[in-house]
Scaffold this motif. Structure first.
Motif, PDB file in Angstrom:
ATOM      1  N   PHE A 156       0.824  -1.211   0.000  1.00 30.03           N
ATOM      2  CA  PHE A 156       0.000   0.000   0.000  1.00 30.03           C
ATOM      3  C   PHE A 156       0.860   1.264   0.000  1.00 30.03           C
ATOM      4  O   PHE A 156       0.493   2.278  -0.605  1.00 30.03           O
ATOM      5  N   ALA A 157       2.012   1.214   0.680  1.00 27.03           N
ATOM      6  CA  ALA A 157       2.921   2.357   0.676  1.00 27.03           C
ATOM      7  C   ALA A 157       3.437   2.641  -0.725  1.00 27.03           C
ATOM      8  O   ALA A 157       3.594   3.805  -1.128  1.00 27.03           O
ATOM      9  N   GLN A 158       3.691   1.591  -1.503  1.00 23.97           N
ATOM     10  CA  GLN A 158       4.133   1.787  -2.875  1.00 23.97           C
ATOM     11  C   GLN A 158       3.013   2.379  -3.739  1.00 23.97           C
ATOM     12  O   GLN A 158       3.271   3.150  -4.665  1.00 23.97           O
ATOM     13  N   THR A 159       1.793   2.013  -3.431  1.00 28.70           N
ATOM     14  CA  THR A 159       0.658   2.606  -4.148  1.00 28.70           C
ATOM     15  C   THR A 159       0.583   4.106  -3.904  1.00 28.70           C
ATOM     16  O   THR A 159       0.384   4.901  -4.829  1.00 28.70           O
ATOM     17  N   VAL A 160       0.753   4.500  -2.645  1.00 29.34           N
ATOM     18  CA  VAL A 160       0.768   5.922  -2.305  1.00 29.34           C
ATOM     19  C   VAL A 160       1.924   6.622  -2.996  1.00 29.34           C
ATOM     20  O   VAL A 160       1.767   7.746  -3.523  1.00 29.34           O
ATOM     21  N   LEU A 161       3.081   5.988  -3.013  1.00 26.56           N
ATOM     22  CA  LEU A 161       4.269   6.566  -3.644  1.00 26.56           C
ATOM     23  C   LEU A 161       4.016   6.868  -5.113  1.00 26.56           C
ATOM     24  O   LEU A 161       4.302   7.976  -5.593  1.00 26.56           O
ATOM     25  N   ALA A 162       3.478   5.902  -5.849  1.00 30.22           N
ATOM     26  CA  ALA A 162       3.241   6.084  -7.283  1.00 30.22           C
ATOM     27  C   ALA A 162       2.166   7.128  -7.543  1.00 30.22           C
ATOM     28  O   ALA A 162       2.330   8.022  -8.394  1.00 30.22           O
ATOM     29  N   ALA A 163       1.039   7.034  -6.821  1.00 27.73           N
ATOM     30  CA  ALA A 163      -0.076   7.946  -7.072  1.00 27.73           C
ATOM     31  C   ALA A 163       0.303   9.393  -6.786  1.00 27.73           C
ATOM     32  O   ALA A 163       0.013  10.297  -7.590  1.00 27.73           O
ATOM     33  N   MET A 164       0.973   9.640  -5.671  1.00 25.33           N
ATOM     34  CA  MET A 164       1.342  11.013  -5.322  1.00 25.33           C
ATOM     35  C   MET A 164       2.371  11.568  -6.298  1.00 25.33           C
ATOM     36  O   MET A 164       2.346  12.769  -6.625  1.00 25.33           O
ATOM     37  N   THR A 165       3.275  10.736  -6.780  1.00 21.38           N
ATOM     38  CA  THR A 165       4.278  11.194  -7.741  1.00 21.38           C
ATOM     39  C   THR A 165       3.612  11.734  -9.003  1.00 21.38           C
ATOM     40  O   THR A 165       3.958  12.820  -9.496  1.00 21.38           O
ATOM     41  N   PHE A 166       2.644  11.010  -9.543  1.00 19.40           N
ATOM     42  CA  PHE A 166       1.962  11.462 -10.753  1.00 19.40           C
ATOM     43  C   PHE A 166       1.073  12.667 -10.486  1.00 19.40           C
ATOM     44  O   PHE A 166       0.993  13.582 -11.311  1.00 19.40           O
ATOM     45  N   LEU A 167       0.400  12.694  -9.351  1.00 19.59           N
ATOM     46  CA  LEU A 167      -0.495  13.815  -9.045  1.00 19.59           C
ATOM     47  C   LEU A 167       0.275  15.123  -8.910  1.00 19.59           C
ATOM     48  O   LEU A 167      -0.171  16.167  -9.386  1.00 19.59           O
ATOM     49  N   LYS A 176       6.956  21.606 -10.278  1.00 14.41           N
ATOM     50  CA  LYS A 176       6.277  20.342  -9.999  1.00 14.41           C
ATOM     51  C   LYS A 176       7.161  19.119 -10.282  1.00 14.41           C
ATOM     52  O   LYS A 176       7.109  18.131  -9.548  1.00 14.41           O
ATOM     53  N   GLU A 177       7.971  19.182 -11.351  1.00 11.64           N
ATOM     54  CA  GLU A 177       8.807  18.026 -11.671  1.00 11.64           C
ATOM     55  C   GLU A 177       9.844  17.779 -10.582  1.00 11.64           C
ATOM     56  O   GLU A 177      10.067  16.638 -10.160  1.00 11.64           O
ATOM     57  N   LYS A 178      10.468  18.849 -10.106  1.00 11.28           N
ATOM     58  CA  LYS A 178      11.474  18.706  -9.048  1.00 11.28           C
ATOM     59  C   LYS A 178      10.824  18.236  -7.754  1.00 11.28           C
ATOM     60  O   LYS A 178      11.384  17.400  -7.030  1.00 11.28           O
ATOM     61  N   CYS A 278       4.322  20.081  -1.009  1.00 16.23           N
ATOM     62  CA  CYS A 278       3.122  20.847  -0.651  1.00 16.23           C
ATOM     63  C   CYS A 278       3.029  22.137  -1.452  1.00 16.23           C
ATOM     64  O   CYS A 278       1.939  22.551  -1.861  1.00 16.23           O
ATOM     65  N   ALA A 279       4.169  22.783  -1.670  1.00 15.10           N
ATOM     66  CA  ALA A 279       4.164  24.049  -2.401  1.00 15.10           C
ATOM     67  C   ALA A 279       3.789  23.857  -3.865  1.00 15.10           C
ATOM     68  O   ALA A 279       3.184  24.735  -4.486  1.00 15.10           O
ATOM     69  N   ALA A 280       4.133  22.708  -4.439  1.00 19.30           N
ATOM     70  CA  ALA A 280       3.879  22.483  -5.870  1.00 19.30           C
ATOM     71  C   ALA A 280       2.561  21.773  -6.138  1.00 19.30           C
ATOM     72  O   ALA A 280       1.994  21.920  -7.225  1.00 19.30           O
ATOM     73  N   ALA A 281       2.067  21.000  -5.212  1.00 18.50           N
ATOM     74  CA  ALA A 281       0.884  20.172  -5.456  1.00 18.50           C
ATOM     75  C   ALA A 281      -0.370  21.016  -5.607  1.00 18.50           C
ATOM     76  O   ALA A 281      -0.487  22.072  -4.980  1.00 18.50           O
ATOM     77  N   PRO A 282      -1.335  20.573  -6.431  1.00 16.18           N
ATOM     78  CA  PRO A 282      -2.637  21.231  -6.438  1.00 16.18           C
ATOM     79  C   PRO A 282      -3.278  21.107  -5.066  1.00 16.18           C
ATOM     80  O   PRO A 282      -3.001  20.152  -4.320  1.00 16.18           O
ATOM     81  N   ALA A 283      -4.140  22.058  -4.699  1.00 18.84           N
ATOM     82  CA  ALA A 283      -4.677  22.129  -3.340  1.00 18.84           C
ATOM     83  C   ALA A 283      -5.324  20.828  -2.877  1.00 18.84           C
ATOM     84  O   ALA A 283      -5.073  20.385  -1.745  1.00 18.84           O
ATOM     85  N   PRO A 284      -6.173  20.149  -3.689  1.00 24.01           N
ATOM     86  CA  PRO A 284      -6.765  18.890  -3.199  1.00 24.01           C
ATOM     87  C   PRO A 284      -5.720  17.821  -2.910  1.00 24.01           C
ATOM     88  O   PRO A 284      -5.875  17.041  -1.964  1.00 24.01           O
ATOM     89  N   ALA A 286      -2.585  18.496  -2.008  1.00 21.98           N
ATOM     90  CA  ALA A 286      -1.909  18.948  -0.788  1.00 21.98           C
ATOM     91  C   ALA A 286      -2.739  18.592   0.443  1.00 21.98           C
ATOM     92  O   ALA A 286      -2.184  18.309   1.512  1.00 21.98           O
ATOM     93  N   MET A 287      -4.075  18.594   0.313  1.00 18.14           N
ATOM     94  CA  MET A 287      -4.934  18.171   1.418  1.00 18.14           C
ATOM     95  C   MET A 287      -4.646  16.721   1.804  1.00 18.14           C
ATOM     96  O   MET A 287      -4.562  16.389   2.992  1.00 18.14           O
ATOM     97  N   LEU A 288      -4.483  15.866   0.798  1.00 18.35           N
ATOM     98  CA  LEU A 288      -4.205  14.460   1.079  1.00 18.35           C
ATOM     99  C   LEU A 288      -2.750  14.213   1.444  1.00 18.35           C
ATOM    100  O   LEU A 288      -2.432  13.185   2.044  1.00 18.35           O
ATOM    101  N   LEU A 289      -1.888  15.140   1.097  1.00 20.50           N
ATOM    102  CA  LEU A 289      -0.484  15.023   1.492  1.00 20.50           C
ATOM    103  C   LEU A 289      -0.313  15.396   2.958  1.00 20.50           C
ATOM    104  O   LEU A 289       0.224  14.625   3.762  1.00 20.50           O
ATOM    105  N   GLY A 290      -0.791  16.587   3.316  1.00 19.35           N
ATOM    106  CA  GLY A 290      -0.656  17.038   4.703  1.00 19.35           C
ATOM    107  C   GLY A 290      -1.693  16.455   5.636  1.00 19.35           C
ATOM    108  O   GLY A 290      -1.432  16.266   6.828  1.00 19.35           O
ATOM    109  N   GLY A 291      -2.901  16.175   5.107  1.00 13.56           N
ATOM    110  CA  GLY A 291      -3.979  15.662   5.943  1.00 13.56           C
ATOM    111  C   GLY A 291      -4.188  14.175   5.829  1.00 13.56           C
ATOM    112  O   GLY A 291      -5.068  13.625   6.507  1.00 13.56           O
TER     113      GLY A 291
END
Length: 535
Positions: A156-167, A176-178, A278-284, A286-291
């Motif tokens: 599941f951690a790898q799933t989060v890793l892949a999904a957040m990278t693309f988002l 965003k790329e960096k 957090c600074a580069a991610a779209p707000a929704p 970033a919500m799932l990143l920080g929250g």
């Protein structure tokens, strides 16, 4: 009725079914895509809330455990001198469960995901792919919380890793790329450390004093020392060679897990990736990143570092407490210097991670409960702040504080929501942030008064940062280019109201969560308190 259903699997995989439904919707049907995604994200929330109500009446997590064997692999055990038939059977299993710690966090993450899906109304680029990755991210976060097996947690951690990278990499803003690359690098290292811990567990099963002859081994949490107490997890508790090996080598395994999850919560000095993401991610997102992602990392820290290795945690309590104070002060001071609303919230997220570490280092019932409560509360507050920051940036085209000002007049609702979130993070009585901070500081004061006094200083720069962000963005003269901006629409107001309602509810009636945490104490924090960490 819930006991008759695989409710935990339904919570985890409902977003995955929503992803399949999204794939069937034509890409030009934007509203239908969002409707399907929001529905799929709401199902885990409704199921989690129903399970929460059922669990509060009958706090027996074993009623909701699910365990299915996937397969078995035979591994050699004992090296070159192994006897014939002394093979180790590695059991692959799908093992999920819930207790007084994971259930409140599941509600928090599912709530943040549902509100993020609603807030994704701004996304116009490749919406079909966006909602698919968003739902996959929710599936990974919920799975990591409910997993009771290290191998399953790793998947599941790898799933989060892949999904957040693309988002972040596709739908993010400047840099965003960096930012996506930094996320991939740091969390990839975290995954490698987690995998190393898993391999060490397998090694311990086959190379202990008993040689592992004829043993069946799984990567379940019950193989870890603090989770394998007699009567705690039944017949599957670790024993024999595994227990002996881990007793003498627990330091190595605990350090691997501590670094793995410390990286995921922005532990100082490995925090830069979190700020940039957090600074580069779209707000929704970033919500799932920080929250979402950060609370899941804090959960892993509590469950697999402190609870599973209480003796080592006791010896390291002062070091962990000191790191927590540094995180708390460092994030607060740097937040005061930021000229961007996004960066300000990102550094405050790092500061909140320090509060969780301080509560865990205290090691008493008050501190540990405060750390767990702070994890739940912080997820809600950070989600609210990112939601408002995204709405402000979408309307004004900027998040830079010097370019904002006077937004309280054209946008009174969103401005009020931001100020409420700021007060909650500061710890205003009546809001959820007060309870977590109070319990944590009281617990720390009992066993580490020096660190507690030093930590109290952190409230000053946090107040200054939040006040500065509010006054620069919401008050002062209104710029001509912002005088005509609209306040929140209904689809934006709903998630703001829901998140704020939960923050107020937990602030006024904290027993809703604290009773759950204490009722599950025999399942998740008994080993910490028995060891007397911090005192």
């Amino acid at each position: 009725m819930l006991q008759q259903l695989p409710v935990l699997s339904m919570i985890i995989f409902a977003p995955l079914l929503g992803l399949l439904a999204v794939l069937l919707v034509p890409k030009d049907k934007g509203r239908l895509l969002q409707a399907v995604s929001v529905t799929a994200a709401l199902i885990p929330l409704l199921l989690s809330l129903s399970l929460y109500g059922s669990y509060s009446v009958n706090p027996d997590g074993s009623l909701y455990e699910e365990n299915v064997r996937w397969g078995e692999f035979t591994l050699p055990a004992g090296g070159a001198e192994q006897e014939e038939g002394s093979a180790l059977t590695l059991l692959l299993q799908y093992q999920v469960g819930v207790d007084g710690l994971s259930l409140p966090l599941s509600v928090t993450v599912s709530l943040a995901a549902a509100m993020a899906a609603l807030a994704s109304v701004y996304i116009k680029k490749r919406r079909k792919a966006y909602y698919g990755w968003l739902l996959l991210l929710e599936c990974g976060l919920l799975g990591a919380l409910l997993a009771k097996d290290l191998l399953l947690l790793f998947a599941f951690a790898q799933t989060v890793l892949a999904a957040m990278t693309f988002l972040v990499g596709i739908w993010g803003g400047d840099g965003k790329e960096k930012a996506a690359g930094n996320w991939l690098l740091v969390n990839g290292i975290s995954s490698v450390l987690l995998l190393a811990a898993l391999l060490l567990l397998v090694y311990s099963a086959g190379h202990g004093p008993e040689g592992g002859a004829g043993r069946i081994f799984s990567a379940g949490y019950e193989q870890l020392p603090g989770l394998a107490e007699p009567g705690r997890t039944g017949e599957s508790a670790a024993s024999g060679s595994t227990a002996d090996f881990l007793t003498s080598n627990g330091w190595v395994l605990r350090c691997l897990l501590l670094l793995a999850f410390g990286l995921r919560i922005g532990l100082f000095p490995f925090h830069a990736w979190l700020v940039k993401a957090c600074a580069a991610a779209p707000a929704p997102v970033a919500m799932l990143l920080g929250g979402g992602a950060v609370p899941v990392g804090a959960y892993g820290l509590i469950r697999l570092c402190f609870e599973a290795f209480p003796e080592q945690a006791k010896e390291l309590s002062w070091i962990i407490g000191l790191i927590g104070v540094i995180n708390w002060l460092y994030g607060a001071v740097l937040a005061c210097r930021q000229q961007c609303l996004r960066m300000l919230i990102a550094y405050l997220t790092i500061s909140q991670s320090g509060m969780v570490l301080m509560g865990l280092a205290a090691g008493n019932e008050t501190g540990v409960t405060g750390a767990a409560f702070q994890t739940v509360s912080g997820g809600l507050i950070v989600s609210l702040l990112w939601l408002v920051a995204g709405a402000v940036e979408e309307r004004t085209g900027t998040a830079k504080l010097p370019e904002l000002g006077g937004l309280a007049r054209p946008m009174p609702f969103l401005s009020g929501a931001y100020i409420a979130g700021a007060f909650a993070m500061l710890g205003l009585p009546g809001l959820s942030g007060f309870i977590g901070s109070l319990f944590t500081m009281l617990g720390l004061m009992e066993n580490m008064p020096g660190l507690a006094i030093a930590a109290c200083v952190g409230f000053i720069p946090i107040a200054a940062a939040l006040l500065r962000g509010a006054t620069r963005a919401m008050y002062g003269p209104v710029s001509d280019r912002y005088s005509g901006v609209r306040d929140a629409r209904l689809i934006e107001a709903v998630p703001v109201i829901v998140l704020l309602a939960f923050i107020v509810l937990l602030g006024c009636y904290p027993s809703i969560v604290t009773d759950m945490l204490l009722s599950g104490s025999a399942d998740w924090d008994r080993s910490l308190l028995t060891a007397g960490i911090g005192g």
